[in-house]
Design a protein around this motif. Structure first.
Motif, PDB file in Angstrom:
ATOM      1  N   TYR A  25       0.836  -1.191   0.000  1.00 16.47           N
ATOM      2  CA  TYR A  25       0.000   0.000   0.000  1.00 16.47           C
ATOM      3  C   TYR A  25       0.876   1.247   0.000  1.00 16.47           C
ATOM      4  CZ  TYR A  25      -3.586  -3.342   1.261  1.00 16.47           C
ATOM      5  OH  TYR A  25      -4.443  -4.419   1.258  1.00 16.47           O
ATOM      6  N   TRP A  26       0.455   2.206  -0.810  1.00 15.78           N
ATOM      7  CA  TRP A  26       1.238   3.425  -0.982  1.00 15.78           C
ATOM      8  C   TRP A  26       0.343   4.647  -0.924  1.00 15.78           C
ATOM      9  CZ3 TRP A  26       6.552   3.661  -1.621  1.00 15.78           C
ATOM     10  CH2 TRP A  26       7.205   2.430  -1.792  1.00 15.78           C
ATOM     11  N   GLY A  27       0.960   5.764  -0.565  1.00 17.93           N
ATOM     12  CA  GLY A  27       0.262   7.034  -0.630  1.00 17.93           C
ATOM     13  C   GLY A  27       0.573   7.756  -1.938  1.00 17.93           C
ATOM     14  N   GLN A  28      -0.039   8.907  -2.098  1.00 12.62           N
ATOM     15  CA  GLN A  28       0.161   9.710  -3.307  1.00 12.62           C
ATOM     16  C   GLN A  28       1.450  10.518  -3.256  1.00 12.62           C
ATOM     17  OE1 GLN A  28      -1.907   9.663  -6.093  1.00 12.62           O
ATOM     18  NE2 GLN A  28      -2.769   7.914  -5.005  1.00 12.62           N
ATOM     19  N   GLY A  29       1.990  10.665  -2.071  1.00 18.12           N
ATOM     20  CA  GLY A  29       3.237  11.401  -1.917  1.00 18.12           C
ATOM     21  C   GLY A  29       3.023  12.839  -1.494  1.00 18.12           C
ATOM     22  N   THR A  30       4.010  13.376  -0.826  1.00 17.33           N
ATOM     23  CA  THR A  30       3.993  14.784  -0.427  1.00 17.33           C
ATOM     24  C   THR A  30       5.339  15.399  -0.805  1.00 17.33           C
ATOM     25  OG1 THR A  30       3.586  16.326   1.409  1.00 17.33           O
ATOM     26  CG2 THR A  30       4.764  14.289   1.950  1.00 17.33           C
ATOM     27  N   GLN A  31       5.276  16.568  -1.414  1.00 13.15           N
ATOM     28  CA  GLN A  31       6.494  17.213  -1.917  1.00 13.15           C
ATOM     29  C   GLN A  31       7.237  17.908  -0.782  1.00 13.15           C
ATOM     30  OE1 GLN A  31       7.845  17.469  -5.243  1.00 13.15           O
ATOM     31  NE2 GLN A  31       9.576  18.329  -4.112  1.00 13.15           N
ATOM     32  N   VAL A  32       8.528  17.653  -0.732  1.00 16.46           N
ATOM     33  CA  VAL A  32       9.412  18.371   0.186  1.00 16.46           C
ATOM     34  C   VAL A  32      10.467  19.067  -0.661  1.00 16.46           C
ATOM     35  CG1 VAL A  32      11.156  18.151   1.986  1.00 16.46           C
ATOM     36  CG2 VAL A  32       9.049  16.794   2.105  1.00 16.46           C
ATOM     37  N   THR A  33      10.566  20.370  -0.488  1.00 19.49           N
ATOM     38  CA  THR A  33      11.542  21.156  -1.224  1.00 19.49           C
ATOM     39  C   THR A  33      12.423  21.900  -0.232  1.00 19.49           C
ATOM     40  OG1 THR A  33      10.005  21.457  -3.071  1.00 19.49           O
ATOM     41  CG2 THR A  33      11.894  22.943  -2.963  1.00 19.49           C
ATOM     42  N   VAL A  34      13.714  21.684  -0.352  1.00 15.08           N
ATOM     43  CA  VAL A  34      14.663  22.338   0.536  1.00 15.08           C
ATOM     44  C   VAL A  34      15.418  23.380  -0.273  1.00 15.08           C
ATOM     45  CG1 VAL A  34      16.581  22.034   2.132  1.00 15.08           C
ATOM     46  CG2 VAL A  34      14.891  20.206   1.846  1.00 15.08           C
ATOM     47  N   SER A  35      15.252  24.622   0.109  1.00 19.02           N
ATOM     48  CA  SER A  35      15.893  25.713  -0.619  1.00 19.02           C
ATOM     49  C   SER A  35      17.288  25.977  -0.064  1.00 19.02           C
ATOM     50  CB  SER A  35      15.048  26.979  -0.518  1.00 19.02           C
ATOM     51  OG  SER A  35      14.957  27.407   0.830  1.00 19.02           O
ATOM     52  N   SER A  36      18.190  26.350  -0.964  1.00 22.22           N
ATOM     53  CA  SER A  36      19.577  26.597  -0.547  1.00 22.22           C
ATOM     54  C   SER A  36      19.788  28.053  -0.187  1.00 22.22           C
ATOM     55  CB  SER A  36      20.534  26.199  -1.667  1.00 22.22           C
ATOM     56  OG  SER A  36      20.218  26.883  -2.853  1.00 22.22           O
TER      57      SER A  36
END
Length: 127
Positions: free
Chosen positions: A116-127
């Motif tokens: 079972y999997w989820g749709q995902g959540t975006q993580v963005t790390v800015s420099s």
């Protein structure tokens, strides 16, 4: 069809931290192991962390080992992932996954071991 539901992603600055949450879409869902994977553009899906419900053992991928913590809430049938000291290379879509069957340690890091999997959540790390 049961799905995993992730939350907690977003935009974070380098050096910051975040906490991701995951719960099954059905409260009666029971799993043996739940974990997190991530996928950056153009790269394969990568193991991040997992926890087995049966014994509480935790597992971490090399990329986050030492700066992350996975935990669970038995009452909420949920898991959480805290990542500290975030780096731009942590930028990815983070997926929650669950496995119902007994989970040997060798299977914990394998994407194909999870049903079972989820749709995902975006993580963005800015420099």
């Amino acid at each position: 069809q049961v799905q995993m539901v992730e939350s907690g992603g977003g935009l974070v600055q380098t050096g910051g931290s975040l906490r991701l949450s995951c719960a099954a879409s059905e409260r009666t869902f029971s799993s043996n192991c739940m974990g997190w994977f991530r996928q950056a553009p153009g790269k394969e899906r990568e193991f991040v962390a997992a926890i087995r419900w049966s014994d509480g053992n935790t597992y971490y991928g090399d990329s986050v080992k030492g700066r992350s913590a996975i935990s669970r809430d038995n009452a909420q049938n949920s898991i959480y992932l805290q990542i500290y000291s975030l780096k731009p290379e942590d930028t990815a879509v983070y997926y929650c996954a669950a496995r119902v069957r007994n989970t040997p340690a060798a299977a914990v890091t394998n994407t194909r071991a999870y049903e079972y999997w989820g749709q995902g959540t975006q993580v963005t790390v800015s420099s």
